[in-house]
Enzyme design. Structure first.
Site, short mmCIF file in Angstrom:
data_model
loop_
_atom_site.label_atom_id
_atom_site.label_comp_id
_atom_site.label_asym_id
_atom_site.label_seq_id
_atom_site.Cartn_x
_atom_site.Cartn_y
_atom_site.Cartn_z
N HIS B 238 0.90 -1.12 -0.04
CA HIS B 238 -0.03 0.02 0.01
C HIS B 238 1.00 1.15 -0.01
CE1 HIS B 238 -3.20 2.94 1.27
NE2 HIS B 238 -3.94 2.06 1.09
N ARG B 258 -6.48 10.39 -0.06
CA ARG B 258 -6.26 10.78 -1.51
C ARG B 258 -7.70 11.26 -2.20
NH1 ARG B 258 -3.00 6.82 -3.71
NH2 ARG B 258 -3.16 5.94 -1.54
#
Lengths: 251, 600
Positions: B238, B258
């Site tokens: 990740h 994000r």
């Protein structure tokens, strides 16, 4: 960082006591890191529960210097170098070993809570709920089931005889979240009074104080449940509610 | 100590693992009217699903009516660099919306749109805002909903119980043998069908978002029972884990940061993702800051920000920035949401992130950027299953969730995991129950299998002067981190295999102090067998695949190779040894292939 003495409870139901371990934590370490360090290097068999290490799973509850906390969210820099830090299992529940206790009481109480009973959906087969109607319940849904509130609850802690008829703060907010759920139609009032024992709570707010998720257990959960329990005994309120079509009867 | 006695329980269907997939499987099997046992390694409700943050991907179309299963399917396949089992990706995209709505009927409260429907958020690789979520604690909502629904379905739940080995009657599974963690006593489950829902393998790496539970148990149980594993080279790092302080390194920072407006920057203040847009995604990705900024408010006329490229792309970019000397002193890059979003918005949308950084790192994310870097998060590879039924290649064995392979190809999109758990958890429970109902004849178990296993499990107590299991695990984590990480190369992989071999010898000589009651040292010693097995599988498969694709990047074979795009690396155990083979990917039918020709 300087050295700390960790005074950790070691033992099982047959007996035990505190044992000292000297550790030198790195920057940013939490109590759980230190316990893991002890486990890896000094006492391989030291028993403790943990999973997420980020305050999300509620597994690593313990009493640190007498205060019920999540070990993973208790930073070592809370303490002064040279301090002795005691780590003990949460004391309301029966000890299994070291820092691990038997919390099955909570799972039995969970099973007793009458589940959601849905109202019929909209014509398109789905449901609509407005954000403002679920804000409060979403607060309750933050519960990570660390059972620290259950640990500090006087009724559970000091009254073995009441355990059968008392669910504790964790399940009061569970009941409150179901009762306030916009889609629910079940009447839990007699359960809340008779089986969950809402009347036994004397609102000392100890549960709210230890909640690592900062849920307003007492103000937002328990007090509304108590008010509702009182209302359900009041025939006028009961009648009004029936006329207004508010939740009253099982569907 | 040498007491090898065991208790026995019998079920039609035994589900091993009680996260999202296991709970959903147990609920479905119970609904079919068979007897169901559910084994949890931890307490119920503490499984890895509880940590999932961002959301559940499902094309409900509540925010973007244009969304549908075909678009979700296409995004998933492209995110996986077309290596996905197409049928799994199709079923997943088709059924995810129903599974989400079903959770709502069981009491889940997702964040809402203005008209009272389930709100959906943007995530990497998804064309439309698609993730049903609850702030950044979606996994908690999901597992609690399944847990409280599940406890009323007549399922027998076995908490803090670890399965060590599957047992077979001829060519079919017939049970599972393990121990209670709190007493150390042995337990045997006799079962007609077994569903593996044990999650992943991330604890083999040093920097990981995974908990102690993720030791590849199900992958190994299946392999040892004769089942095939596929795609084991594909491990997802990740892009955003915490990097500082050292004790929290690896803890997940949700992609929702994000999705909700956060951007990645290097220490020069550059939004470096614009330098890393691969050819494959150029058509749909903004190539300049102005367009990317406009995308947040006008998604119809602008292409999406490269901050939301699939995870493999972003992780490689961050790694390159750090290697290029543009990272922070703690080997991270900066993730900034406070510039674009007000403090109230951040606290409302990302409460756990706010809390986690505040409490653990002393950083206020409403005022300063987060320091982040790649962390081992998920394995795409796993038990090879039939797409429709989740049946493994051994009779009576089923697998769902992270332990199953194929669904995500070479790289999983964020949000596709929770939906995978629900879609294939349900299917596993259904088909395991049907299998159990159809099962003819008695189950026979040879008790000698069980007795020798029990003796083997107790050996660490009786050895004198052996190895510390924690030290072996730490050495394995170091090996995998340094040699089988985000970027791989042949000589390092070969070196890793050598080290794993020597760690296997050490793991056979562990010594444990104390007794059998809740002894984590013993539990660790036993978990080493599966952890080392999956580490070896990942390394072997990584060595075999001589190309770079998704969660497998070879420094010595840096390009994607079309020939490899039609091949799965399959691992099976035969006569005690691991055997690798290259097998063709199932071929996608023409009507689905057409989805990739439209709208480039």
């Amino acid at each position: 960082m300087a050295q700390f003495t960790m005074r950790v409870f070691r033992g099982d139901p047959s007996g035990g006591g505190f044992q000292d371990y000297t550790v030198e934590p790195e920057e940013g370490m939490v109590v759980l890191d230190v316990i893991h360090r002890i486990q890896a290097t000094q006492a391989n068999d030291l028993a403790c529960r943990w999973n997420c290490k980020a305050g999300k799973c509620g597994s690593c509850s313990a009493e640190v210097n007498g205060k019920p906390r999540l070990m993973c969210m208790t930073r070592m820099d809370l303490f002064q170098p040279g301090d002795t830090i005691t780590v003990a299992p949460i004391r309301t529940f029966p000890l299994i070993r070291d820092l691990v206790t038997d919390v099955s009481y909570n799972y039995e109480k969970a099973k007793q809570v009458p589940p959601l009973r849905l109202k019929p959906p909209e014509p398109d087969g789905t449901y609509r709920m407005m954000q403002e109607d679920i804000d409060r319940i979403q607060e309750f849904h933050k519960c990570i089931e660390c059972f620290l509130c259950q640990d500090v609850c006087h009724v559970i802690r000091d009254h073995e005889d009441k355990k059968r008829v008392f669910s504790g703060p964790r399940f009061f907010i569970k009941l409150a979240s179901l009762d306030m759920h916009p889609l629910d139609t079940r009447d839990r009032s007699s359960f809340i009074t008779e089986n969950a024992g809402i009347g036994l709570c004397n609102i000392t707010k100890c549960c709210t104080e230890v909640c690592p998720e900062h849920i307003h257990i007492t103000d937002n959960g328990i007090i509304p449940l108590k008010e509702r329990a009182a209302d359900s005994l009041d025939p006028i309120v009961w009648l009004l509610r029936r006329f207004r079509g508010q939740k009253s009867r099982p569907a | 100590m040498a007491n090898a006695d065991y208790e026995t329980h019998e079920h039609d269907v035994l589900v091993i693992g009680a996260g999202g997939a296991g709970l959903r499987a147990a609920i479905e099997a119970a609904a079919q009217g068979v007897s169901v046992g559910l084994v949890c390694k931890s307490l119920l409700g503490k499984a890895h699903t509880v940590m999932a943050e961002g959301g559940i991907a499902a094309s409900l179309g509540n925010v973007w009516p244009e969304d549908n299963w075909q678009v979700h399917f296409r995004d998933t396949m492209r995110g996986g660099k077309m290596l996905n089992n197409w049928r799994m990706a199709q079923l997943h995209a088709q059924e995810a919306p129903d599974r989400v709505l079903e959770l709502e009927r069981w009491g889940a409260l997702f964040d809402r749109t203005k008209d009272g429907r389930i709100l959906q958020r943007d995530f990497g690789g998804h064309r439309y805002a698609r993730l049903a979520h609850v702030g950044d604690r979606t996994g908690l909502e999901m597992i609690r909903t399944l847990q409280y629904h599940g406890i009323h379905q007549g399922i027998d739940v076995y908490m803090e119980c670890k399965v060590e080995r599957l047992l077979k009657d001829g060519d079919r599974v017939c049970g599972a043998f393990g121990y209670w963690r709190n007493t150390g006593k042995f337990v045997f489950f006799k079962a007609k069908a077994i569903v593996l829902a044990t999650g992943g393998v991330g604890k083999a790496w040093k920097v990981t978002s995974n908990s102690w539970e993720y030791t590849g148990d199900g992958h190994s149980l299946a392999l040892w029972a004769g089942a095939d594993l596929i795609d084991m080279e594909f491990v997802q790092f990740h892009p955003t884990g915490m990097v500082w302080p050292p004790s929290v390194r690896g803890i997940l920072v949700t992609e929702g940061v994000r999705g909700d407006g956060g951007t990645l920057k290097n220490t020069k203040g550059e939004r470096f993702m614009f330098n890393y847009i691969p050819e494959f995604f150029k058509g749909e990705t903004a190539d300049n800051e102005a367009e990317a900024d406009r995308w947040y408010t006008d998604k119809k006329n602008n292409r999406r920000t490269p901050d939301l490229l699939p995870r493999d792309e972003v992780a490689r970019a961050i790694n390159a920035e750090i290697k290029g000397g543009r990272g922070t002193p703690h080997d991270g890059v900066l993730l900034d949401i406070c510039t674009r979003r007000p403090a109230d918005y951040i606290r409302k949308r990302l409460p756990s992130m706010y809390h986690q950084f505040k409490e653990l790192a002393g950083v206020d994310i409403t005022k300063e950027p987060m320091e982040v870097g790649p962390t081992c998060h998920y394995i795409m590879g796993g038990v090879r299953v039939d797409a429709d039924t989740t049946a493994a290649t051994v009779k009576g064995l089923f697998a769902a969730g992270e332990v199953a392979g194929g669904m995500h190809g070479s790289n999983r999109l964020g949000g596709n995991s929770l939906s995978d758990l629900l879609v294939f958890g349900r299917r596993a429970g259904l088909y395991a129950a049907l299998y159990a109902k159809d099962f003819g004849g008695p189950l026979t178990v040879e008790s000698s299998q069980v007795e020798s296993l029990a003796r083997e499990m107790l050996a660490p107590f009786t050895r004198s002067g052996g190895e510390n299991p924690y030290a072996i695990q730490a050495d394995l984590q170091e090996t995998m981190q340094n040699l089988v990480g985000l970027i791989r190369t042949e000589h390092e992989l070969r070196e890793a295999l050598k080290r794993i071999e020597s760690l296997k010898h050490r793991a056979g000589r562990t010594h444990i102090d104390g007794g059998r009651t809740y002894n984590p040292g013993w539990h660790m010693a036993l978990d080493l067998a599966s952890l080392l097995t999956v580490a070896e599988c990942c390394t072997l498969a990584a060595l075999e695949r001589r190309e770079s694709r998704g969660g497998h990047t070879r420094d010595d074979h840096p390009y994607t190779d079309d020939a490899w795009g039609k091949i799965n690396v399959v691992i099976r155990q035969r006569q005690g040894a691991l055997a690798l083979s290259r097998e063709p990917l199932p071929e996608m039918p023409a009507e689905l292939r057409a989805l990739f020709q439209e709208r480039k």
